[in-house]
Design an enzyme around this catalytic site. Structure first.
Site, PDB file in Angstrom:
ATOM      1  CD1 TRP A 324      -2.986   1.433   0.749  1.00  0.00           C
ATOM      2  CD2 TRP A 324      -1.511   2.376   2.162  1.00  0.00           C
ATOM      3  NE1 TRP A 324      -3.485   2.663   1.123  1.00  0.00           N
ATOM      4  CE2 TRP A 324      -2.595   3.262   1.978  1.00  0.00           C
ATOM      5  CE3 TRP A 324      -0.467   2.754   2.994  1.00  0.00           C
ATOM      6  CZ2 TRP A 324      -2.659   4.498   2.613  1.00  0.00           C
ATOM      7  CZ3 TRP A 324      -0.520   3.987   3.621  1.00  0.00           C
ATOM      8  CH2 TRP A 324      -1.611   4.844   3.430  1.00  0.00           C
ATOM      9  CG  HIS A 325       3.385   2.333   3.197  1.00  0.00           C
ATOM     10  ND1 HIS A 325       2.757   1.311   3.886  1.00  0.00           N
ATOM     11  CD2 HIS A 325       3.341   3.411   4.012  1.00  0.00           C
ATOM     12  CE1 HIS A 325       2.366   1.756   5.062  1.00  0.00           C
ATOM     13  NE2 HIS A 325       2.700   3.022   5.166  1.00  0.00           N
ATOM     14  N   GLY A 326       3.665   1.808  -1.532  1.00  0.00           N
ATOM     15  CA  GLY A 326       4.258   2.193  -2.797  1.00  0.00           C
ATOM     16  C   GLY A 326       4.696   1.018  -3.646  1.00  0.00           C
ATOM     17  CG  PHE A 469       3.518   6.619   1.063  1.00  0.00           C
ATOM     18  CD1 PHE A 469       4.508   6.265   0.163  1.00  0.00           C
ATOM     19  CD2 PHE A 469       3.873   7.014   2.334  1.00  0.00           C
ATOM     20  CE1 PHE A 469       5.838   6.281   0.542  1.00  0.00           C
ATOM     21  CE2 PHE A 469       5.197   7.029   2.718  1.00  0.00           C
ATOM     22  CZ  PHE A 469       6.185   6.680   1.828  1.00  0.00           C
TER      23      PHE A 469
END
Length: 469
Positions: A324-326, A469
């Site tokens: 989810w963060h990248g 993000f």
């Protein structure tokens, strides 16, 4: 648009306060006003494609919610099929903008596909957050926890609300339903909101931005040049930067929402005071971890299944948390790394931690988190491994320090450590549900706010980390 910026503080912020105050007598007008100021805020930097995408997200998901509500009177199968379709549309849009270029590049590198010319697209600001807002809204309707026929204006107010729009916290519709329908002026809540906003600005400008050069310099140098001391200072500086940067945004978001009559839940609760990784994730980015718990972990079976399945559920959740963060393997490995320690604490480490002194459990948690942040911050896994090898003296042992910083950087570094690891009750942000304020903390932060304004006027601006993000 950044909250901790002169254009926001001296233009959009007072405009928001004036419009909100003048429209307080009628809740419908107040919600419409908040929608307008939120869309103006989002479009301020002139990114028309992101603005259009946000509008489409909002309108489509209200329609999806309405159709889900209607499907309840038909059959369970119909409801589930619609839910899968609507959630998939949201997730696929996120994948297209955030992960498609990375995935295609990986497939091309391994020879699975050829001759696909897919351009790298700029990530729409806040897409990860408003995608999660949409998905939670639809799932809650499907579960019968929300009415999909909620008022159109109320939904758009929730979805477009600028305090949480770009970088969270992840707010669920059911958490603010009452406030959307009946907000009244509360001077105590307003004053608390102003305090939280001021606190957030100070944390961002005076600490996060001041330790950022220490982290950036260490990670920007060729890893063969820096010393062990440089590596440790850079890693600790980044640990401070990401906490004060993101918690500052959450403070400002909670504060702005409170001034508008909303009570957001806390997103950070002194995470670096944790004594285990399990406790850390109860204190860090609470809105994300609770979202993953309620919409991924529990539906997978949570802790009510056999032990091996619990471990699978944890790894799945933290794989998704990292992803989810990248679009980078560093984020995936960081997520799996945290999931691994949660499993170890369930297996045997938790019992060990219960038997050893507090200071050792605290050092354990901070150490594990710190190593994780190195992986998170690195540009790639090779840099992460090389950086860690310097930290632990495997390479570059004996190199002289080459990183030089200003006195203010060191002051922010020390102050950040004190605030992060030592409890000072007078300066705790408290909880927005209770809206308590310390007069001393309010006075000190008000004075520091003037200093923050001067720093912003004479210094360079620095965007929030979680805008990426």
């Amino acid at each position: 648009m950044v909250f901790a910026s002169l254009p926001f503080i001296f233009f959009i912020f007072p405009l928001f306060l004036v419009i909100d105050f003048l429209s307080q007598k009628k809740n419908l007008i107040r919600n419409c006003s908040l929608i307008c100021i939120s869309l103006f805020f989002y479009s301020f930097d002139g990114d028309n494609s992101s603005f259009t995408l946000l509008i489409c997200y909002g309108l489509l998901n209200y329609l999806f919610g309405y159709l889900l509500e209607v499907s309840k009177s038909k059959s369970e199968v119909c409801k589930r099929v619609l839910l899968i379709i609507f959630v998939s549309i949201n997730i696929l849009a996120l994948v297209f903008y955030k992960y498609a270029y990375w995935l295609i590049s990986l497939l091309q590198d391994c020879g699975a596909i050829e001759n696909i010319n897919f351009k790298h697209r700029a990530l729409p600001l806040g897409i990860s957050f408003f995608t999660f807002h949409a998905v939670s809204y639809l799932i809650d309707i499907s579960r019968g926890e929300l009415n999909g026929k909620s008022k159109f204006i109320n939904f758009l107010t929730y979805f477009f609300m600028f305090p949480h729009l770009i970088a969270g916290p992840i707010v669920r519709f059911k958490q603010v339903t009452d406030d959307l329908g009946n907000r009244t002026y509360n001077s105590h809540l307003f004053n608390y909101g102003l305090y939280r906003f001021i606190l957030g600005v100070n944390k961002k400008i005076l600490i996060a931005n001041s330790v950022a050069p220490m982290a950036d310099l260490a990670f920007a140098y060729n890893i063969t040049d820096i010393s062990m001391l440089d590596a440790w200072v850079g890693a600790i500086a980044y640990m401070l930067q990401i906490y004060f940067d993101f918690s500052a945004y959450s403070d400002m978001a909670i504060g702005l929402a409170a001034m508008a009559g909303f009570r957001f839940s806390e997103n950070f609760m002194s995470p670096y005071k944790s004594r285990s990784i399990k406790e850390f994730w109860r204190r860090w980015h609470i809105s994300l971890s609770s979202w993953l718990r309620d919409y991924v972990y529990i539906p997978l079976g949570g802790s009510r299944v056999r032990t091996s399945r619990i471990y699978f559920n944890l790894i799945t959740v933290f794989f998704l948390c990292g992803l989810w963060h990248g679009a980078n393997f560093t984020f995936v490995v960081w997520g799996l790394y945290n999931g691994l320690f949660l499993i170890l604490e369930r297996l045997f480490l938790g019992k060990v931690l219960e038997r050893i002194p507090f200071i050792l459990t605290h050092l354990y948690a901070v150490f594990v988190v710190l190593i994780g942040w190195v992986i998170f911050r690195a540009d790639n896994l090779t840099q992460a491994v090389d950086y860690l090898s310097v930290m632990f003296g495997i390479s570059n042992f004996g190199n002289a320090s080459i990183c030089s910083y200003k006195v203010l950087n060191y002051i922010a570094f020390v102050v950040g450590i004190v605030i992060s690891f030592i409890t000072i009750h007078k300066f705790d942000s408290s909880n927005s549900k209770e809206a308590t304020i310390s007069t001393l903390a309010y006075s000190v932060n008000s004075l520091l706010f003037i200093l923050s304004i001067l720093v912003m006027y004479f210094g360079a601006q620095n965007p929030f980390i979680y805008f990426n993000f």
